[in-house]
Design a protein around this motif. Structure first.
Motif, mmCIF file in Angstrom:
data_model
loop_
_atom_site.group_PDB
_atom_site.id
_atom_site.type_symbol
_atom_site.label_atom_id
_atom_site.label_comp_id
_atom_site.label_asym_id
_atom_site.label_seq_id
_atom_site.Cartn_x
_atom_site.Cartn_y
_atom_site.Cartn_z
ATOM 1 N N PRO A 225 0.829 -1.230 0.000
ATOM 2 C CA PRO A 225 0.000 0.000 0.000
ATOM 3 C C PRO A 225 0.860 1.275 0.000
ATOM 4 C CG PRO A 225 -0.684 -1.522 1.757
ATOM 5 C CD PRO A 225 0.582 -2.069 1.176
ATOM 6 N N LEU A 226 1.982 1.259 0.727
ATOM 7 C CA LEU A 226 2.840 2.448 0.774
ATOM 8 C C LEU A 226 3.391 2.766 -0.623
ATOM 9 C CD1 LEU A 226 4.911 1.848 4.072
ATOM 10 C CD2 LEU A 226 3.301 3.723 3.645
ATOM 11 N N VAL A 227 3.823 1.733 -1.321
ATOM 12 C CA VAL A 227 4.391 1.937 -2.656
ATOM 13 C C VAL A 227 3.291 2.342 -3.650
ATOM 14 C CG1 VAL A 227 5.506 0.764 -4.609
ATOM 15 C CG2 VAL A 227 6.364 0.426 -2.277
ATOM 16 N N ALA A 228 2.124 1.696 -3.535
ATOM 17 C CA ALA A 228 1.020 1.980 -4.461
ATOM 18 C C ALA A 228 0.560 3.430 -4.335
ATOM 19 C CB ALA A 228 -0.149 1.031 -4.182
ATOM 20 N N ALA A 229 0.716 3.997 -3.150
ATOM 21 C CA ALA A 229 0.278 5.371 -2.910
ATOM 22 C C ALA A 229 1.197 6.401 -3.565
ATOM 23 C CB ALA A 229 0.170 5.629 -1.403
ATOM 24 N N GLN A 230 2.347 5.950 -4.075
ATOM 25 C CA GLN A 230 3.312 6.879 -4.682
ATOM 26 C C GLN A 230 3.406 6.615 -6.177
ATOM 27 O OE1 GLN A 230 4.594 9.222 -2.954
ATOM 28 N NE2 GLN A 230 4.389 8.554 -0.823
ATOM 29 N N PRO A 231 2.713 7.377 -6.998
ATOM 30 C CA PRO A 231 2.730 7.102 -8.442
ATOM 31 C C PRO A 231 4.134 7.145 -9.047
ATOM 32 C CG PRO A 231 1.339 9.024 -7.894
ATOM 33 C CD PRO A 231 1.866 8.494 -6.618
ATOM 34 N N GLN A 232 5.033 7.968 -8.475
ATOM 35 C CA GLN A 232 6.384 8.056 -9.039
ATOM 36 C C GLN A 232 7.119 6.717 -8.975
ATOM 37 O OE1 GLN A 232 5.098 9.938 -6.521
ATOM 38 N NE2 GLN A 232 6.244 11.851 -6.306
ATOM 39 N N LEU A 233 6.724 5.873 -8.021
ATOM 40 C CA LEU A 233 7.432 4.590 -7.857
ATOM 41 C C LEU A 233 6.929 3.529 -8.828
ATOM 42 C CD1 LEU A 233 7.720 4.332 -3.953
ATOM 43 C CD2 LEU A 233 9.511 4.912 -5.598
ATOM 44 N N SER A 234 5.841 3.831 -9.522
ATOM 45 C CA SER A 234 5.256 2.852 -10.434
ATOM 46 C C SER A 234 6.258 2.448 -11.518
ATOM 47 C CB SER A 234 3.993 3.459 -11.059
ATOM 48 O OG SER A 234 3.602 2.674 -12.156
ATOM 49 N N GLY A 235 6.490 1.133 -11.645
ATOM 50 C CA GLY A 235 7.425 0.624 -12.635
ATOM 51 C C GLY A 235 8.886 0.778 -12.261
ATOM 52 N N ARG A 236 9.127 1.311 -11.082
ATOM 53 C CA ARG A 236 10.516 1.509 -10.658
ATOM 54 C C ARG A 236 10.826 0.848 -9.329
ATOM 55 N NH1 ARG A 236 12.549 7.194 -11.839
ATOM 56 N NH2 ARG A 236 11.671 7.587 -13.873
ATOM 57 N N CYS A 237 9.859 0.162 -8.766
ATOM 58 C CA CYS A 237 10.078 -0.414 -7.436
ATOM 59 C C CYS A 237 9.388 -1.759 -7.333
ATOM 60 C CB CYS A 237 9.552 0.552 -6.372
ATOM 61 S SG CYS A 237 9.798 -0.033 -4.701
ATOM 62 N N VAL A 238 10.179 -2.785 -7.068
ATOM 63 C CA VAL A 238 9.630 -4.121 -6.847
ATOM 64 C C VAL A 238 9.699 -4.423 -5.355
ATOM 65 C CG1 VAL A 238 10.053 -6.575 -7.223
ATOM 66 C CG2 VAL A 238 10.293 -4.941 -9.108
ATOM 67 N N VAL A 239 8.588 -4.903 -4.794
ATOM 68 C CA VAL A 239 8.593 -5.260 -3.379
ATOM 69 C C VAL A 239 8.943 -6.733 -3.244
ATOM 70 C CG1 VAL A 239 7.154 -5.568 -1.324
ATOM 71 C CG2 VAL A 239 6.932 -3.477 -2.713
ATOM 72 N N ARG A 240 9.930 -7.029 -2.402
ATOM 73 C CA ARG A 240 10.317 -8.416 -2.152
ATOM 74 C C ARG A 240 9.907 -8.750 -0.725
ATOM 75 N NH1 ARG A 240 14.479 -10.445 -4.818
ATOM 76 N NH2 ARG A 240 13.307 -9.485 -6.485
ATOM 77 N N HIS A 241 9.009 -9.713 -0.556
ATOM 78 C CA HIS A 241 8.491 -10.014 0.774
ATOM 79 C C HIS A 241 9.520 -10.680 1.684
ATOM 80 C CE1 HIS A 241 5.680 -10.859 3.944
ATOM 81 N NE2 HIS A 241 5.910 -12.162 3.867
ATOM 82 N N ALA A 242 9.623 -10.140 2.907
ATOM 83 C CA ALA A 242 10.412 -10.788 3.959
ATOM 84 C C ALA A 242 9.586 -10.669 5.222
ATOM 85 C CB ALA A 242 11.756 -10.090 4.124
ATOM 86 N N PRO A 243 9.227 -11.798 5.829
ATOM 87 C CA PRO A 243 8.263 -11.766 6.943
ATOM 88 C C PRO A 243 8.791 -11.091 8.216
ATOM 89 C CG PRO A 243 9.091 -14.002 6.593
ATOM 90 C CD PRO A 243 9.595 -13.180 5.453
ATOM 91 N N ARG A 244 10.119 -11.140 8.457
ATOM 92 C CA ARG A 244 10.618 -10.618 9.721
ATOM 93 C C ARG A 244 11.559 -9.427 9.508
ATOM 94 N NH1 ARG A 244 13.499 -13.290 13.715
ATOM 95 N NH2 ARG A 244 14.633 -14.520 12.163
ATOM 96 N N ALA A 245 11.761 -8.671 10.587
ATOM 97 C CA ALA A 245 12.695 -7.545 10.533
ATOM 98 C C ALA A 245 13.721 -7.689 11.654
ATOM 99 C CB ALA A 245 11.946 -6.223 10.677
ATOM 100 N N VAL A 246 14.945 -7.282 11.394
ATOM 101 C CA VAL A 246 15.981 -7.247 12.436
ATOM 102 C C VAL A 246 15.727 -6.020 13.300
ATOM 103 C CG1 VAL A 246 18.455 -6.991 12.876
ATOM 104 C CG2 VAL A 246 17.675 -8.392 10.947
ATOM 105 N N THR A 247 15.728 -6.190 14.623
ATOM 106 C CA THR A 247 15.538 -5.033 15.509
ATOM 107 C C THR A 247 16.900 -4.502 15.964
ATOM 108 O OG1 THR A 247 15.548 -6.235 17.602
ATOM 109 C CG2 THR A 247 13.459 -6.153 16.392
ATOM 110 N N MET A 248 16.885 -3.314 16.555
ATOM 111 C CA MET A 248 18.116 -2.714 17.045
ATOM 112 C C MET A 248 18.692 -3.513 18.220
ATOM 113 S SD MET A 248 18.971 -0.116 15.166
ATOM 114 C CE MET A 248 18.277 1.013 13.947
ATOM 115 N N GLN A 249 17.819 -4.303 18.870
ATOM 116 C CA GLN A 249 18.266 -5.081 20.037
ATOM 117 C C GLN A 249 18.852 -6.439 19.649
ATOM 118 O OE1 GLN A 249 15.158 -3.300 20.168
ATOM 119 N NE2 GLN A 249 16.501 -1.762 21.110
ATOM 120 N N ASP A 250 18.582 -6.905 18.427
ATOM 121 C CA ASP A 250 19.053 -8.234 18.029
ATOM 122 C C ASP A 250 20.578 -8.296 18.013
ATOM 123 O OD1 ASP A 250 16.525 -9.245 17.751
ATOM 124 O OD2 ASP A 250 16.376 -8.831 15.599
#
Lengths: 372, 372
Positions: free
Chosen positions: B66-91
């Protein structure tokens, strides 16, 4: 037979003849980049704020006598002690230790050793000043490695933090870092009037697992030292905390501390130069700067390194204040003001008592007396 | 049987379908303190300056799409690659290395490993990013210890100096310092367009006899490396030279460099806050600030750390840019701009060639090719 009146006796007669509670400060006139005239101008400036100071001024009397005679305010408050040679910025500490007895720096430190002055102030070669101070004043019982502490403009209410070591030595063992914390807390208590200073260990992160081995070792033992030394240990802090309000005292080795100090000074100088350029840019901004002049001056005063001029050597039998080599009259006056404050508070006696009471040699908690 | 089209193929179709010479940058959307919205805003800001960039954006697709779709400038220039988890600052880096394959940071670095992107950008946990980068990209042949290099506002004509290491590791042997000099010079040549950069070793004084043992050892061997690496070795420099114009590249260990970096940033922030207070002080100074507004803005721009946001990991098979954890859209855009510049200049190939040509493993001068 003529009675022998030695130099110290004559000084005492001259300085204490009328006023008994003057603080006598020993000043090396020859060490700074700007020469003895800047130092003498600094003495005059320091006196204008404070009538309770008297000076023993060390250096070439052929140069110093006319400079002192030209300043009526110094009359009866300044004794010149002749020393034929001066330590240069290029001299090696080891050479000065062997052959420096006739230098103004040596003579300046000796005035503290003999007791005629309470504090020594010099703008000269830091390494040589530390070497002479170690040799003549000796380390306080229980102190392994003396340190140089500096004041750093900060967000704290008092306006300054203490950082040490900023260059007495290039390394520090865990035991040294523990002693630096103890000495820095004592300095903050007496110099910044903070009953229970907050102390942090400088590291590259605030997590317990980060950083060098000696830092982890000091971290583990610090809570025990904090209990004895009556300070609060907040753990690891980072470079950004040096001018911040998370801690009052930042503890680090002399290499890291020296680099941080000079980096901070260099950054402040760069911004100040950029500001000057920015305000000189257009007619409008010049007019703006003119209108904002009062605020700009207050800002400049707040950040002016000359107003916080003076590193203090901690851990010796006597207090030595190292002023910037490039200090002008204002810088010398600031160093003298700091020396006066420390002498008045009886700082070194308190520090010695604290170290003795803490039994710092083994960092075992001994009986605590009424010391701070 | 349906032909298997893997993720990289799809990205290539999406990004290179129309424009062949786009630089593809891999971006970790999840690492920063301000969340993925700030990162996506940063992509848009970076694109507004440059039509030649395309992105592979790594993170939770439910959040990112949704964040990318809301920005028309990113259309055709940004591919989203799914990654389920995020590294935190505490890891902890060690944990992320063992269990982090499904994180956005891992996925982000892997895009460089597979070759679909030229540079990786992340605002996340520095230690974890370095660990993943080391593990997935591996060190360049001949490099012992990778380093993080940062840009520092300075008095030099280009406006910036390079300093390294600012935190990849807490220590450095003499051999590492020699390699840092070589890599930093290569970075300055390609990133700052300086044909023959001046390199200094950070110390507590400029005399040859000062400082720690490893610095003296590196000092002695540096002239030979400078001859091979095509840079000018100016000797020891001090903290005050980091923002100065004596050198272009400052070489130090990751502990000292990290403390210096954060000290400089903290000092700049303190002065900027004091300035704001000063100009808010009285009606006259407010009016003055208003008149001087243009100059003040230029000053702020010159000193704004967000505009020089981005440390670069040097010494790996691929370029990784570490942005500040607290980077906002402007900070993310600055890191992407840096990543783009390095990718365009073919920096990492040049660095690899330089290291190989110098035979850095033994620091013996081999045949020099046409590298820079």
């Amino acid at each position: 037979m003529t009675p022998v009146v030695d130099a110290a006796d004559k000084t005492e007669q001259a300085l204490f003849g009328l006023v008994g509670d003057r603080v006598v400060i020993s000043v090396d006139a020859m060490g700074g980049d700007r020469g003895p005239a800047a130092v003498v101008a600094g003495l005059v400036l320091a006196l204008s704020d404070n009538v309770l100071i008297a000076f023993v001024l060390h250096g070439d009397e052929a140069v110093l006598n006319p400079l002192v005679a030209a300043q009526p305010q110094l009359s009866g408050r300044c004794v010149v002690r002749h020393a034929p040679r001066a330590v240069t910025m290029q001299d090696k500490p080891s050479q000065v230790m062997r052959n420096g007895t006739d230098t103004s720096m040596w003579s300046c430190v000796d005035s503290v050793k003999t007791g005629e002055a309470t504090v020594a102030v010099s703008c000269g070669n830091t390494g040589a000043l530390m070497a002479i101070s170690m040799l003549r004043l000796r380390k306080l019982p229980g102190v392994n490695r003396p340190a140089i502490a500096c004041l750093w403009p900060s967000r704290n209410a008092g306006g300054f933090n203490v950082m040490l070591d900023v260059g007495a030595d290039v390394k520090a063992e865990p035991e040294d870092l523990l002693q630096f914390a103890m000495m820095g807390a004592s300095y903050a208590r007496n110099g910044l009037n903070l009953p229970r200073p907050r102390v942090g260990l400088l590291n590259v992160g605030t997590e317990e697992t980060k950083g060098r081995q000696e830092l982890k070792a000091a971290f583990e033992r610090m809570p025990a030292v904090a209990a004895v030394g009556d300070f609060e240990f907040v753990g690891f802090v980072e470079g950004g905390d040096i001018p911040g309000d998370r801690v009052d005292v930042i503890v680090t080795d002399g290499f890291t501390g020296n680099v941080a100090l000079k980096t901070g000074e260099g950054t402040a100088k760069l911004i100040s130069d950029f500001m000057r350029e920015a305000f000189g840019g257009s007619l409008l901004s010049k007019l703006g700067a003119l209108l904002a002049l009062g605020s700009l001056r207050r800002l400049q005063k707040r950040m002016d390194p000359r107003r916080v001029n003076g590193g203090v050597f901690l851990g010796l039998n006597g207090t030595v204040v190292k002023s910037h080599g490039s200090a002008d009259a204002l810088g010398v006056a600031a160093a003298i003001k700091l020396a006066f404050d420390l002498a008045k508070s009886g700082f070194n006696e308190r520090l010695a008592a604290r170290v003795a009471s803490a039994g710092l040699a083994g960092l075992d908690a001994g009986e605590q007396g009424e010391v701070s």
